[in-house]
Motif scaffolding. Structure first.
Motif, PDB file in Angstrom:
ATOM      1  N   ASP A 113       0.831  -1.211   0.000  1.00 50.84           N
ATOM      2  CA  ASP A 113       0.000   0.000   0.000  1.00 50.84           C
ATOM      3  C   ASP A 113       0.859   1.252   0.000  1.00 50.84           C
ATOM      4  OD1 ASP A 113      -2.314  -1.504   0.013  1.00 50.84           O
ATOM      5  OD2 ASP A 113      -2.585  -1.386   2.181  1.00 50.84           O
ATOM      6  N   LEU A 114       1.979   1.209   0.733  1.00 49.80           N
ATOM      7  CA  LEU A 114       2.859   2.371   0.781  1.00 49.80           C
ATOM      8  C   LEU A 114       3.538   2.580  -0.570  1.00 49.80           C
ATOM      9  CD1 LEU A 114       3.890   4.575   2.631  1.00 49.80           C
ATOM     10  CD2 LEU A 114       5.725   3.037   3.377  1.00 49.80           C
ATOM     11  N   ALA A 115       3.959   1.485  -1.220  1.00 47.90           N
ATOM     12  CA  ALA A 115       4.565   1.600  -2.550  1.00 47.90           C
ATOM     13  C   ALA A 115       3.556   2.144  -3.558  1.00 47.90           C
ATOM     14  CB  ALA A 115       5.092   0.246  -3.004  1.00 47.90           C
ATOM     15  N   ARG A 116       2.320   1.673  -3.484  1.00 47.28           N
ATOM     16  CA  ARG A 116       1.288   2.140  -4.412  1.00 47.28           C
ATOM     17  C   ARG A 116       1.023   3.628  -4.216  1.00 47.28           C
ATOM     18  NH1 ARG A 116      -2.335  -0.754  -2.621  1.00 47.28           N
ATOM     19  NH2 ARG A 116      -1.807  -2.613  -3.848  1.00 47.28           N
ATOM     20  N   ALA A 117       0.871   4.040  -2.949  1.00 45.98           N
ATOM     21  CA  ALA A 117       0.634   5.461  -2.671  1.00 45.98           C
ATOM     22  C   ALA A 117       1.838   6.296  -3.090  1.00 45.98           C
ATOM     23  CB  ALA A 117       0.342   5.660  -1.184  1.00 45.98           C
ATOM     24  N   GLY A 118       3.060   5.759  -2.880  1.00 50.55           N
ATOM     25  CA  GLY A 118       4.265   6.473  -3.296  1.00 50.55           C
ATOM     26  C   GLY A 118       4.372   6.612  -4.800  1.00 50.55           C
ATOM     27  N   ALA A 119       3.906   5.571  -5.524  1.00 44.87           N
ATOM     28  CA  ALA A 119       3.904   5.657  -6.991  1.00 44.87           C
ATOM     29  C   ALA A 119       2.919   6.717  -7.465  1.00 44.87           C
ATOM     30  CB  ALA A 119       3.555   4.291  -7.587  1.00 44.87           C
ATOM     31  N   HIS A 120       1.776   6.829  -6.768  1.00 44.59           N
ATOM     32  CA  HIS A 120       0.804   7.867  -7.108  1.00 44.59           C
ATOM     33  C   HIS A 120       1.413   9.260  -6.909  1.00 44.59           C
ATOM     34  CE1 HIS A 120      -2.754   4.915  -6.273  1.00 44.59           C
ATOM     35  NE2 HIS A 120      -2.136   4.671  -7.403  1.00 44.59           N
ATOM     36  N   LEU A 121       2.182   9.422  -5.818  1.00 43.38           N
ATOM     37  CA  LEU A 121       2.830  10.717  -5.582  1.00 43.38           C
ATOM     38  C   LEU A 121       3.864  11.000  -6.668  1.00 43.38           C
ATOM     39  CD1 LEU A 121       3.378  13.239  -3.932  1.00 43.38           C
ATOM     40  CD2 LEU A 121       4.923  11.889  -2.484  1.00 43.38           C
ATOM     41  N   SER A 122       4.643   9.991  -7.030  1.00 45.32           N
ATOM     42  CA  SER A 122       5.645  10.182  -8.083  1.00 45.32           C
ATOM     43  C   SER A 122       4.994  10.595  -9.398  1.00 45.32           C
ATOM     44  CB  SER A 122       6.447   8.884  -8.267  1.00 45.32           C
ATOM     45  OG  SER A 122       7.447   9.047  -9.239  1.00 45.32           O
ATOM     46  N   GLU A 123       3.879   9.947  -9.745  1.00 38.07           N
ATOM     47  CA  GLU A 123       3.174  10.312 -10.976  1.00 38.07           C
ATOM     48  C   GLU A 123       2.665  11.744 -10.914  1.00 38.07           C
ATOM     49  OE1 GLU A 123       2.776   8.561 -13.935  1.00 38.07           O
ATOM     50  OE2 GLU A 123       4.388   7.467 -12.928  1.00 38.07           O
ATOM     51  N   ALA A 124       2.159  12.145  -9.750  1.00 31.30           N
ATOM     52  CA  ALA A 124       1.647  13.509  -9.606  1.00 31.30           C
ATOM     53  C   ALA A 124       2.758  14.540  -9.743  1.00 31.30           C
ATOM     54  CB  ALA A 124       0.953  13.660  -8.251  1.00 31.30           C
ATOM     55  N   LEU A 125       3.983  14.170  -9.332  1.00 34.90           N
ATOM     56  CA  LEU A 125       5.108  15.097  -9.390  1.00 34.90           C
ATOM     57  C   LEU A 125       5.819  15.097 -10.742  1.00 34.90           C
ATOM     58  CD1 LEU A 125       6.697  14.352  -5.899  1.00 34.90           C
ATOM     59  CD2 LEU A 125       5.534  16.467  -6.564  1.00 34.90           C
ATOM     60  N   LEU A 126       5.597  14.046 -11.546  1.00 28.58           N
ATOM     61  CA  LEU A 126       6.353  13.893 -12.795  1.00 28.58           C
ATOM     62  C   LEU A 126       5.459  13.857 -14.028  1.00 28.58           C
ATOM     63  CD1 LEU A 126       8.971  11.304 -11.507  1.00 28.58           C
ATOM     64  CD2 LEU A 126       9.332  13.745 -11.937  1.00 28.58           C
ATOM     65  N   ASN A 127       4.224  14.318 -13.892  1.00 33.50           N
ATOM     66  CA  ASN A 127       3.342  14.503 -15.037  1.00 33.50           C
ATOM     67  C   ASN A 127       2.842  15.934 -15.027  1.00 33.50           C
ATOM     68  OD1 ASN A 127       2.801  12.057 -16.761  1.00 33.50           O
ATOM     69  ND2 ASN A 127       2.576  11.155 -14.725  1.00 33.50           N
ATOM     70  N   ARG A 128       3.067  16.634 -16.099  1.00 28.48           N
ATOM     71  CA  ARG A 128       2.742  18.062 -16.138  1.00 28.48           C
ATOM     72  C   ARG A 128       1.243  18.273 -16.272  1.00 28.48           C
ATOM     73  NH1 ARG A 128       1.304  20.423 -20.891  1.00 28.48           N
ATOM     74  NH2 ARG A 128       1.391  19.117 -22.768  1.00 28.48           N
ATOM     75  N   SER A 129       0.767  19.319 -15.654  1.00 30.62           N
ATOM     76  CA  SER A 129      -0.566  19.821 -15.964  1.00 30.62           C
ATOM     77  C   SER A 129      -0.456  20.943 -16.996  1.00 30.62           C
ATOM     78  CB  SER A 129      -1.266  20.322 -14.692  1.00 30.62           C
ATOM     79  OG  SER A 129      -0.465  21.276 -14.015  1.00 30.62           O
TER      80      SER A 129
END
Length: 375
Positions: free
Chosen positions: A74-90
């Motif tokens: 669960d921590l890895a999944r949540a961390g991957a979500h954070l990484s995606e949010a930080l590395l995908n531009r709006s």
């Protein structure tokens, strides 16, 4: 400035935040990310961290052996979500976001990363962003190596909401350093009773240092004024609800400190030349409104930042972690970064030691030995 990478974060229009990655030679083109997505992923991580901490607190009571492995996916999944949010531009340069992703994926070992946030803060548990493959998570071994694909092991992270990481850790030459302890009397006493004899000896030694200790904010404010222009360390052991810090279960205002009270209590005089580090050992002190007040107060003149927690921790664990951290700062006179790194390596405090974050000047250390309180 230490060698490594730098990430500058600043608010843009609406919900967006601008990110700029750089090294000592060049900057990537800026790109913007969604503040809402970053915040949602951050809250997801803290939810897992709180569940993990609750499991450890329950094991303290029952005597069972804690096991973080069920929480790891669960921590890895949540961390991957954070990484995606930080590395995908709006908006802005997706190419720069892709370059940053490529850079992060290629790092071996641990590279220094200074994160400097200006303007409206994002409360991000940076250490738990995850770069690994969710479909091939390794079995947990119970060591720090399990977190090799989390940013806590990819980067040596220091976070600043001000200029503090840019300042030289110069020292006041006019007075011996001071230490002030602000303690929730009941919680601290109960936790102290459960420490080992060696840990209690360290705690008792620290409590004899000037300026001393207090169990209410009015006395704390008066004692703090005695620090004058000396280098100093403030250690707060209290309960936090995310908006206030409590030094008692009593509702008397002298035991309750909100954002305004924090700034008022620990305000430095104009022109102060001394340096102060604040260790706020309470639940969730790096998140929310109260986190913002700590950032504002400890980024002002005379302060070099603070250390706080990303999630709830038990009183016993907080006391154990705090005793070792303060010993390393005050007795061994290590730098903030060296003390922080050394405790991170302690197997007996792992993995809850990862719940603490450093928002302080990494090179701060006391230039002179501390003196005991006057008899």
């Amino acid at each position: 400035m230490r060698a490594g990478y730098r990430l500058s974060v600043s608010p843009e229009e609406g919900d967006e935040f601008k990110l700029v990655w750089s090294d000592h030679f060049s900057d990537l083109q800026p790109y913007c990310v969604s503040g809402a997505l970053v915040t949602k992923a951050s809250e997801e991580i803290r939810g897992v961290l709180n569940a993990l901490s609750k499991h450890y607190r329950e094991c303290e009571v029952t005597g069972a052996k804690p096991d973080y492995s069920p929480f790891y996916p669960d921590l890895a999944r949540a961390g991957a979500h954070l990484s995606e949010a930080l590395l995908n531009r709006s908006s802005g340069e997706q190419g720069s976001a892709d370059e940053a992703r490529s850079l992060i994926s290629s790092i071996e070992g641990q590279i220094p990363l200074t994160i400097v946030i200006s303007g409206t803060p994002l409360h991000v548990p940076w250490s738990f962003a995850f770069r690994g493959d969710l479909d091939s998570l390794p079995p947990t071994s119970g060591t720090l190596g399990d977190f090799k694909d989390f940013w806590t092991n990819v980067f040596d992270i220091n976070i600043s909401y001000s200029r503090t990481t840019l300042l030289k850790a110069a020292h006041s030459k006019d007075a011996a350093p001071f230490v002030l302890h602000a303690l929730h009397e009941e919680h601290f006493s109960n936790a102290r009773a459960l420490l080992t004899d060696a840990e209690r000896a360290v705690v008792d030694q620290l409590l004899t240092l000037r300026i001393g200790n207090t169990t209410d904010w009015d006395t704390c404010r008066r004692k703090w004024r005695k620090s004058d222009d000396a280098d100093s360390i403030i250690y707060i052991f209290g309960h936090s609800d995310g908006q206030n810090i409590f030094l008692s279960e009593d509702n008397d205002p002298k035991y309750i400190l909100d954002a305004n009270g924090f700034r008022l209590t620990f305000r430095k005089p104009a022109g102060a030349k001394s340096n102060t580090i604040c260790f706020i050992n309470g639940c969730r002190t790096c998140a929310g409104l109260l986190g913002s007040s700590f950032i504002a107060a400890t980024a002002s003149q005379g302060f070099f930042g603070f250390i706080g927690s990303e999630a709830e921790v038990s009183n016993l664990f907080a006391a154990r972690y705090g005793a070792d951290f303060m010993k390393k700062l005050c007795v061994d006179r290590l730098s903030v970064q060296d003390a922080f790194a050394a405790i991170r390596e302690r197997q007996d405090l792992f993995p809850l030691s990862l719940l603490y974050s450093c928002y302080a000047q990494p090179d701060f250390r006391l230039a002179a030995p501390l003196e005991g309180a006057a008899a």
